[in-house]
Enzyme design. Sequence first.
Site: not given
Ligand code: NAP
Length: 277
Positions: A20, A70, A157, A133-135, A243, A106
């Site tokens: 950022s 957040k 999950t 299904a994360g943030g 991304g 976002d």
């Molecule tokens: P988060 O809240 O931790 O959610 C991660 C998700 O990925 C969960 O649904 C998790 O599943 C799943 N996951 C993790 N490891 C896995 C595996 N080995 N196999 C299958 N599913 C898996 O993370 P987040 O904040 O949403 O971020 C996720 C990704 O997006 C990161 O790489 C982050 O860098 C990227 N991101 C990019 C931007 C951008 O602006 N480009 C913005 C935000 C995030 P479970 O529910 O089963 O644990």
Amino acid sequence: MSNNINKTGVIGNPIEHSLSPEIHNYWIKQNQLKTEEYQKIKLDIDNLESQVSELIKNKFFGLNVTIPFKEELYLFCDDVSGTAKKLKAINTITCNNGKIFGTNTDPDGFINSLSNQIKNENITNKNALVIGAGGSSRSIIYALNKMGAHVTLVNRTFKKSEQIVRDLNIEMQIESFESINKLVSGCDLIVNTTPLGMTGHKNIEIDFVNSKPNLHVYDLVYNPIETKLLKDAKDNNKTCQNGLDMLVYQAAESFKIWHGIYPNINNDLFSILRRDK
Ligand code: NAP
């Protein structure tokens, strides 16, 4: 903005790898703004609110909020936008006359970045598969719903997918993570919101052989810039996005809120960001 209250930055933990500052400082310079440099600030998990109050006392009027604050800081705001209310999470704080306003850029960042690559008519009433299904998934689902897409959500999950349906109250289909390859042939858009494909993580293996010719694949991961998922999609003649797009377009929304200018998003900025990878 008063001359004295002129600082912006991003707060999170960890924060070292945040891009950022590169983005905001590029635009601050380009627009010759008389604000201080945008900073990255690592905050402790404990006493979060008092640390943020301290920053505001120290002339910060705009803060981006990243992982893991957040949701917690959503509750700290005096007022929040409709989008933030829906997501119960913020990524942008603006302090005006001592009042803290929280919003979440976002979804609009995602919408603008996607609209820049494909026509909205290829989203409205079309099938979007969201993986994870994360943030970040919540913002993407909210955005796709706003664009009129039919969303199918898959997650490792299953319960977390069910929780998203309840929290967002958006009509969508939920399927098991293992069914991804069965769903691909019906998709017009696939968005990866998991860290799969990131350096040090496993890849997602998707078979694109029976996919639609116009399928667009968007990976929120930007480290590496071209994940295995995007390479496989490209090898099968699909259009792709990484991304960095979402990162830059959500930052543009925050920049506009704070400085009243929608910044110029150009190749020069993307090449600066790519050089860091
Ligand atoms: P988060 O809240 O931790 O959610 C991660 C998700 O990925 C969960 O649904 C998790 O599943 C799943 N996951 C993790 N490891 C896995 C595996 N080995 N196999 C299958 N599913 C898996 O993370 P987040 O904040 O949403 O971020 C996720 C990704 O997006 C990161 O790489 C982050 O860098 C990227 N991101 C990019 C931007 C951008 O602006 N480009 C913005 C935000 C995030 P479970 O529910 O089963 O644990």
